[in-house]
Design a protein around this motif. Structure first.
Motif: not given
Length: 220
Positions: A112-131
């Motif tokens: 999907n890169r560079n097409r419709r925007p995807f957003f991730l919304v999760t209950g995992t802590p932000t720093d942890e999900i980014r890692a």
């Protein structure tokens, strides 16, 4: 009759994703990690913890761990909660990374890169999900990533406002009641990913549902 899930996905201006149980088959890994925190306690408590986690998959660990400590009759203090959070994170990150992909989701995200925007919304802590996303080479699949301690509804609202999105033209793909609540609160359509743990939600949700994403990347 509810709209077909693929049709709902195709028609979305932007897509909001949950992670555990939607992108990775990691709900059980997290259930095991919660239970392991109480391995010296009675089986009845461990079963209660597992059942609660499975029924509230989108609930943050910042809410679950104090609750479970109370059930165990243990002190609920900043120190005790912090120690449990550290133990939980130390066990669960590698297991989430190693967990199976939900069928079909990996090519859907990577293609999907560079097409419709995807957003991730999760209950995992932000720093942890980014890692975790970095370890999976998936960070650039998402325009924004919102994690705990921010509530899912607040994360959705932030993304909608920051990117000038029309809620009625967006959809949220999730597997938990907190995902559905975040979508409904902000006017997004909702696609339920069916899992063995969310049977009651399957009965309650009258919108689109899917077992997985097999073949979706070839059909959009």
């Amino acid at each position: 009759m509810p709209a077909a899930p693929l049709e709902t996905f195709r028609n979305a201006e932007a897509v909001f994703w949950d992670f555990d149980g939607v992108i990775k088959e990691s709900v059980r890994a997290k259930a095991d990690a919660y239970v392991a925190l109480f391995d010296r306690h009675p089986e009845a408590l461990k079963a209660r913890v597992r059942d609660h986690h499975n029924a509230h998959g989108g609930m943050s660990r910042y809410e679950k761990i104090p609750l479970y400590l109370g059930w165990a009759g243990l002190p609920v203090t900043e120190q005790s909660v912090g120690d449990m959070l550290d133990r939980f994170a130390g066990r669960v990150v590698d297991e989430v990374i190693a967990a199976d992909w939900v069928p079909g989701v990996e090519p859907l995200l990577r293609g999907n890169r560079n097409r419709r925007p995807f957003f991730l919304v999760t209950g995992t802590p932000t720093d942890e999900i980014r890692a975790i996303l970095d370890a999976l080479s998936l960070a650039d699949a998402f325009r924004d990533v919102r994690g705990a301690p921010e509530a899912k509804g607040a994360g959705v609202a932030t993304c909608l406002a920051a990117h000038g999105l029309t809620p009625g033209r967006c959809t949220f793909i999730g597997d938990a009641g907190s995902d559905l609540e975040a979508a409904e609160t902000h006017g997004l359509s909702f696609i339920l990913r069916r899992t063995p743990e969310n049977g009651p939600l399957q009965q309650a949700h009258d919108g689109p549902q899917t077992e997985d994403f097999s073949g979706w990347s070839e059909r959009i």
